[in-house]
Design a protein around this motif. Sequence first.
Motif, PDB file in Angstrom:
ATOM      1  N   ASP A   3       0.896  -1.126   0.049  1.00 17.78           N
ATOM      2  CA  ASP A   3      -0.003  -0.341  -0.016  1.00 17.78           C
ATOM      3  C   ASP A   3       0.810   1.305  -0.096  1.00 17.78           C
ATOM      4  O   ASP A   3       0.553   2.227  -0.520  1.00 17.78           O
ATOM      5  CB  ASP A   3      -0.916   0.025   1.261  1.00 17.78           C
ATOM      6  N   ALA A   4       1.846   1.198   0.989  1.00 19.71           N
ATOM      7  CA  ALA A   4       2.836   2.298   0.865  1.00 19.71           C
ATOM      8  C   ALA A   4       3.357   2.847  -0.440  1.00 19.71           C
ATOM      9  O   ALA A   4       3.528   3.854  -0.799  1.00 19.71           O
ATOM     10  CB  ALA A   4       3.932   2.079   2.000  1.00 19.71           C
ATOM     11  N   SER A   6       2.415   1.487  -3.527  1.00 15.88           N
ATOM     12  CA  SER A   6       1.716   1.854  -4.712  1.00 15.88           C
ATOM     13  C   SER A   6       1.054   3.177  -4.657  1.00 15.88           C
ATOM     14  O   SER A   6       0.571   3.650  -5.449  1.00 15.88           O
ATOM     15  CB  SER A   6       0.392   0.789  -4.669  1.00 15.88           C
ATOM     16  N   GLN A   7       1.128   4.103  -3.512  1.00 16.70           N
ATOM     17  CA  GLN A   7       0.720   5.448  -3.355  1.00 16.70           C
ATOM     18  C   GLN A   7       1.605   6.471  -4.380  1.00 16.70           C
ATOM     19  O   GLN A   7       1.140   7.250  -4.766  1.00 16.70           O
ATOM     20  CB  GLN A   7       0.865   5.752  -1.991  1.00 16.70           C
ATOM     21  N   TYR A   8       2.762   5.749  -4.617  1.00 16.33           N
ATOM     22  CA  TYR A   8       3.775   6.604  -5.225  1.00 16.33           C
ATOM     23  C   TYR A   8       4.048   5.926  -6.597  1.00 16.33           C
ATOM     24  O   TYR A   8       4.585   6.548  -7.577  1.00 16.33           O
ATOM     25  CB  TYR A   8       5.169   6.932  -4.620  1.00 16.33           C
ATOM     26  N   PRO A  10       2.233   3.712  -9.527  1.00 12.25           N
ATOM     27  CA  PRO A  10       1.036   3.502  -9.745  1.00 12.25           C
ATOM     28  C   PRO A  10       0.826   2.275 -10.553  1.00 12.25           C
ATOM     29  O   PRO A  10       0.010   1.422 -10.361  1.00 12.25           O
ATOM     30  CB  PRO A  10       0.296   4.460 -11.078  1.00 12.25           C
TER      31      PRO A  10
END
Length: 76
Positions: A3-4, A6-8, A10
């Motif tokens: 999750d961390a 994939s925030q940056y 895509p």
Amino acid sequence: MVDAVSQYVPKTQFVKGVPGVSSSDTSGIPNATAAAMSSDATVLVLGTDLTTAHEGRDATELSFSSAQLELARSVA
């Protein structure tokens, strides 16, 4: 961790090479290695989890299971 990242990033993909920190199952390593080879960058997450280290129970050494070491060698 997924999750961390994939925030940056895509187009983050996640492949579990070893199912758990104390597992000796290496059947996922070929898929993880293939994913790493086809990617621009790889984040390899190894170590322990809250089953063996947590508040009040610190690790006294840093070590990896044999399956985690095989994963790291294969991906690297």
